[in-house]
Design a protein around this motif. Structure first.
Motif, PDB file in Angstrom:
ATOM      1  N   ARG A  93       0.814  -1.213   0.000  1.00  0.00           N
ATOM      2  CA  ARG A  93       0.000   0.000   0.000  1.00  0.00           C
ATOM      3  C   ARG A  93       0.848   1.265   0.000  1.00  0.00           C
ATOM      4  O   ARG A  93       2.041   1.239   0.310  1.00  0.00           O
ATOM      5  N   SER A 427      -6.574  10.463   2.115  1.00  0.00           N
ATOM      6  CA  SER A 427      -6.357  10.388   3.560  1.00  0.00           C
ATOM      7  C   SER A 427      -5.119  11.179   3.955  1.00  0.00           C
ATOM      8  O   SER A 427      -4.126  11.213   3.236  1.00  0.00           O
ATOM      9  N   ARG A 434      -8.402   7.015  -1.112  1.00  0.00           N
ATOM     10  CA  ARG A 434      -9.314   6.009  -0.573  1.00  0.00           C
ATOM     11  C   ARG A 434     -10.721   6.219  -1.113  1.00  0.00           C
ATOM     12  O   ARG A 434     -11.073   7.291  -1.601  1.00  0.00           O
ATOM     13  N   LEU A 435     -11.514   5.173  -0.990  1.00  0.00           N
ATOM     14  CA  LEU A 435     -12.923   5.225  -1.386  1.00  0.00           C
ATOM     15  C   LEU A 435     -13.730   4.847  -0.158  1.00  0.00           C
ATOM     16  O   LEU A 435     -13.561   3.756   0.384  1.00  0.00           O
ATOM     17  N   ARG A 533     -11.125  -3.129  -5.089  1.00  0.00           N
ATOM     18  CA  ARG A 533     -10.335  -1.921  -5.310  1.00  0.00           C
ATOM     19  C   ARG A 533      -8.839  -2.187  -5.323  1.00  0.00           C
ATOM     20  O   ARG A 533      -8.036  -1.270  -5.156  1.00  0.00           O
TER      21      ARG A 533
ATOM     22  N   ALA B 201      -6.988  10.515   9.190  1.00  0.00           N
ATOM     23  CA  ALA B 201      -6.904   9.057   9.119  1.00  0.00           C
ATOM     24  C   ALA B 201      -7.544   8.434  10.347  1.00  0.00           C
ATOM     25  O   ALA B 201      -7.379   8.932  11.449  1.00  0.00           O
ATOM     26  N   SER B 205     -10.910   3.714   8.468  1.00  0.00           N
ATOM     27  CA  SER B 205     -10.702   4.184   7.085  1.00  0.00           C
ATOM     28  C   SER B 205      -9.461   3.527   6.501  1.00  0.00           C
ATOM     29  O   SER B 205      -9.389   3.255   5.311  1.00  0.00           O
ATOM     30  N   ARG B 206      -8.480   3.241   7.377  1.00  0.00           N
ATOM     31  CA  ARG B 206      -7.284   2.564   6.875  1.00  0.00           C
ATOM     32  C   ARG B 206      -7.630   1.134   6.442  1.00  0.00           C
ATOM     33  O   ARG B 206      -7.167   0.652   5.416  1.00  0.00           O
ATOM     34  N   LEU B 208     -10.710  -0.112   5.599  1.00  0.00           N
ATOM     35  CA  LEU B 208     -11.749  -0.261   4.579  1.00  0.00           C
ATOM     36  C   LEU B 208     -11.519   0.587   3.341  1.00  0.00           C
ATOM     37  O   LEU B 208     -12.007   0.280   2.277  1.00  0.00           O
ATOM     38  N   GLY B 209     -10.783   1.677   3.492  1.00  0.00           N
ATOM     39  CA  GLY B 209     -10.748   2.665   2.415  1.00  0.00           C
ATOM     40  C   GLY B 209      -9.893   2.293   1.231  1.00  0.00           C
ATOM     41  O   GLY B 209     -10.078   2.806   0.130  1.00  0.00           O
ATOM     42  N   ALA B 210      -8.921   1.427   1.456  1.00  0.00           N
ATOM     43  CA  ALA B 210      -8.012   1.103   0.349  1.00  0.00           C
ATOM     44  C   ALA B 210      -7.396  -0.253   0.627  1.00  0.00           C
ATOM     45  O   ALA B 210      -7.588  -0.833   1.691  1.00  0.00           O
TER      46      ALA B 210
END
Lengths: 567, 218
Positions: A93, A427, A434-435, A533, B201, B205-206, B208-210
């Motif tokens: 990532r 972020s 991000r989504l 994603r 952040a 979100s960390r 699920l977001g990407a």
């Protein structure tokens, strides 16, 4: 074989309303117009010279190396740094801070002080900076299982297992290949005038090509360090099967939306190529033979395509069946008649899934380099020409363009939570794109402008209150919030394949469809989604290494050779 | 310090957005800064000053009330980005005789890229006249003879009167470059505004977001 002019084309390019749907874009396959293919054709035709000025690795595989390629009369050098990365720190990532290997493509041959400077910046990636002498910056992580297997096998005097190689397809995968001025590297304008970089992403593709060579050398080095005299050299036929993987996520997804003119030019080139071939009245025997050979080889590639993602796995299974049906069809009704390509293309549209349709569309181009390769020269874009708003356009014309191109968006109920469930944002954590879920997370204030359909629908709503003969200039002066949407409509009016005709913020959107479309133009194969994603792919698998470019055909390497298997 | 033009543009866009501009105008701000940087002019510095001045202001009071007659804003000042965008949009009004006069333009260096737009759209040089001097462009290049005027423009916080017109100037011998620079102070200022566009952040979100949500040690 006569080359037809556009006006003689019997078959028009496919309608954007059909092509620009995410499900179809997400089924695109590589073709001879892909950027990797353009690079290998050039390297072969120019008889590029390659060298390895430096390889300074210790027994733990830590050190640096320089690999140089002479193209277009200029030399470009991959500077590679290999690290000893603890497993716990390995992440693909954006938020990663350390990698198995890091790289930069240097414009020229680096001197010692360049390497010194780069050694302090490249290994830390986004935490460092490079200069206009550097064209790209990238990093890669090992496929841990395959890496260990190959090192252990070679060290013990044996060849690694071909099935294990095919199951993964690469020893290392890049997790980003940055160009175009990122981290202080050279802007694209600096190199766009050089013929070798006129086509898109050539510097990035060259970087990956050289990384593949480095990785083969590094794994060999590690095997020798481990096995000493017992170690053997990796069989060239096995080495050939190895590509460089790539692990991509949401950082790439917005690209298609943020670069509409470039997207249009890529897709228009392929669509025009397809239309030219479909317009051909007859196919020569040699052309048919090549097509059938590559179709058979495509089937092998599909057999080696492994993914655990349920949607993609289902798609691969169906593609496998569909390609068999296609081959049966060609036996049943050979392509020796008139309008052979249009006939078979229309048959796949009627009878086979999207993957097979797009696979055939790409395959059909293979025998016709002389007819379509000139379209490679149309794939770049000067986006600055589209950046100015045309203020003199009338409100009535703008509204008419919207109704014509975005009619589907005007019919969407943008108040329905399912239609706007998602929001794209960046972020604060290492600026990772991000989504998120709009109604479940506090991200709406940070939403990026990646929902053109919704924004254009809103624009259309506000246009209704204006007289048709008012100018767009007057409208955006009073409605600055619609400026980006107005510009987009004006761009797409001149670039028919610029817009994705699907909702990019719905509860069902699959960002991997956007990733796949872009990656297919890179020339990637073996798309392996890891979520909705995140996707892994393979680049340059089966491609000739530098010493192999001189012999044989550099152009059909994405199609695994039927006959080639290690002894 | 040396930067790519893309980095400068990208930061400028996020900074303008963070200061409250709509995305379309943030694009224009980024484009203007990039244009200036490519001509050795202090674009990032100008934007940092502008955003500090106009943080959170209502742009509707800082753009022309009317494009007929003198251009003035209801607040008594004009934002160079909003006004410049309007100027670019109104290129079709510019013919040989037409002049646009503007009052109280803040950080007027940022207007110059939009004067370049006029030149590009009309295929003739255009100029901005102020305080007894002027700066002209053919859209791409400037004149080395106007270094003094450009320096004066860059140092000016607000111009009481500016006139935009088609230019009779020739000899545009100062060509753009493909590299920019940015002072530490300007970069810090722009980064501060850009930071407002990033979502804080969180653990969820960390997760699920990407990313794939799986291990990368495979």
């Amino acid at each position: 074989m006569a080359v037809q002019t556009e006006s003689e084309m019997k078959v028009a390019p496919r309608d954007p309303a059909q092509v620009m749907r995410l499900a179809r874009l997400g089924s695109f396959h590589q073709s001879r117009l892909s950027f990797m293919r353009q690079l290998t054709r050039r390297m072969q035709s120019e008889h590029c010279a390659f060298s390895r000025p430096k390889f300074a690795m210790d027994d733990a595989g830590v050190g640096h190396a320089v690999y140089s390629a002479e193209i277009g009369g200029r030399t470009y050098s991959l500077v590679a740094f290999a690290h000893d990365l603890p497993d716990a720190q390995r992440s693909d990532r954006v938020i990663a801070e350390a990698w198995d290997a890091t790289f930069t493509l240097f414009d020229g041959v680096p001197a010692d002080d360049d390497i010194d400077r780069l050694s302090r910046n490249v290994p830390v990636q986004e935490a460092g900076r490079v200069t206009a002498h550097e064209l790209t910056v990238s990093r890669a992580n090992r496929s841990v299982r395959l890496w260990n297997h190959v090192v252990d096998a070679l060290a013990a005097g044996q060849q690694p297992d071909a099935d294990q190689i095919d199951a993964v397809g690469y020893l290392m995968r890049t997790t980003a290949v940055y160009g175009s001025g990122k981290l202080g590297a050279a802007d694209r304008e600096q190199i766009a005038g050089r013929p070798e970089f006129e086509s898109p992403f050539q510097a990035e593709m060259l970087t990956v090509y050289l990384i593949r060579w480095f990785v083969r050398d590094l794994v060999q080095h590690m095997a020798r360090a481990k096995g000493g005299a017992e170690a053997v050299t990796l069989d060239p036929l096995l080495a050939r099967r190895l590509g460089i993987g790539n692990s991509t996520g949401l950082g790439m997804a917005p690209f298609l939306i943020n670069h509409p003119v470039l997207t249009n030019n890529w897709i228009a080139a392929r669509e025009n190529a397809i239309a030219r071939v479909r317009s051909l009245q007859r196919a020569e025997t040699s052309e048919l033979a090549l097509f059938e050979n590559l179709l058979a080889r495509s089937a092998i590639s599909v057999e080696r395509w492994s993914t655990s993602h349920p949607l993609q796995a289902g798609g691969v299974k169906q593609l496998d069946r569909d390609l068999q049906r296609l081959r049966d069809r060609i036996v049943d009704k050979p392509l020796t008649g008139s309008d052979p390509w249009n006939t078979i293309y229309l048959w796949t549209e009627e009878n086979l899934g999207l993957e097979a349709q797009e696979c055939l569309a790409s395959l059909m181009l293979e025998p016709y380099g002389a007819l379509v390769d000139d379209l490679c020269g149309c794939m770049s874009a000067d986006e600055t020409a589209f950046e100015r708003l045309r203020g003199d356009m009338k409100v009535s014309e703008l509204a008419a363009r919207i109704e014509e191109i975005y009619g589907w968006a005007l019919e969407t109920d943008w108040a329905d939570h399912g239609e706007i469930a998602r929001a794209w944002y960046v972020s604060a954590e290492k600026l990772e794109p991000r989504l998120g879920e709009r109604f479940e997370e506090p991200i709406e204030p940070y939403e990026q402008p990646l929902a053109p359909a919704r924004d254009i629908a809103r624009l259309h709503g506000d246009l209704a209150g204006w007289a048709g003969d008012e100018t767009v200039a007057a409208f955006v002066l009073r409605h600055p919030e619609h400026r980006h949407a107005v510009r987009r409509v004006q761009v797409v009016s001149r670039a028919p394949y610029a817009e994705i005709r699907d909702n990019t913020i719905s509860a069902e959107v699959l960002p991997i469809d956007m990733l796949r479309c872009k990656l297919s133009f890179f020339g990637a194969v073996h798309f392996d989604p890891r979520s909705d994603r995140w996707v892994r792919i393979c680049m340059f698998g089966n491609a000739p290494y530098p010493e192999e470019l001189a012999r044989g055909d550099a152009d059909t390497w994405p199609y695994p050779d039927i006959a080639a298997s290690p002894g | 310090m040396s930067y790519s033009l893309n980095e400068i543009a990208s930061l400028s866009k996020r900074a303008a957005r963070g200061a409250g501009y709509d995305w379309g105008l943030a694009d224009e701000a980024a484009r203007a800064v990039r244009w200036l940087s490519a001509r050795h002019l202090p674009g990032p510095e100008a934007l940092a000053r502008l955003l500090a001045l106009q943080d959170g202001a209502d742009i509707s009071g800082l753009v022309p009330l009317d494009v007929q007659g003198n251009w003035a804003g209801s607040s008594g000042h004009l934002c160079p980005v909003g006004t410049g965008a309007t100027l670019s949009d109104c290129a079709f009004l510019m013919d040989a005789g037409h002049e646009i006069s503007m009052s109280n333009v803040r950080i007027p260096l940022l207007l110059l890229p939009f004067v370049a737009d006029i030149a590009c759209q009309c295929s003739v040089p255009a100029e901005m006249r102020f305080g007894g001097t002027s700066c002209a462009t053919d859209g791409i290049s400037l004149q080395t003879s106007q270094q003094t005027a450009l320096a004066e423009l860059a140092a000016t916080s607000e111009l009481a009167e500016v006139i935009i017109a088609i230019s009779a100037e020739t000899g545009f011998d100062s060509d753009p470059v493909i590299r920019g620079s940015m002072s530490g102070e300007a970069q810090a200022g722009l980064k501060r505004f850009a930071g407002r566009t990033y979502a804080p952040a969180t653990e969820s979100s960390r997760l699920l977001g990407a990313g794939a949500g799986t291990s990368d040690n495979d």
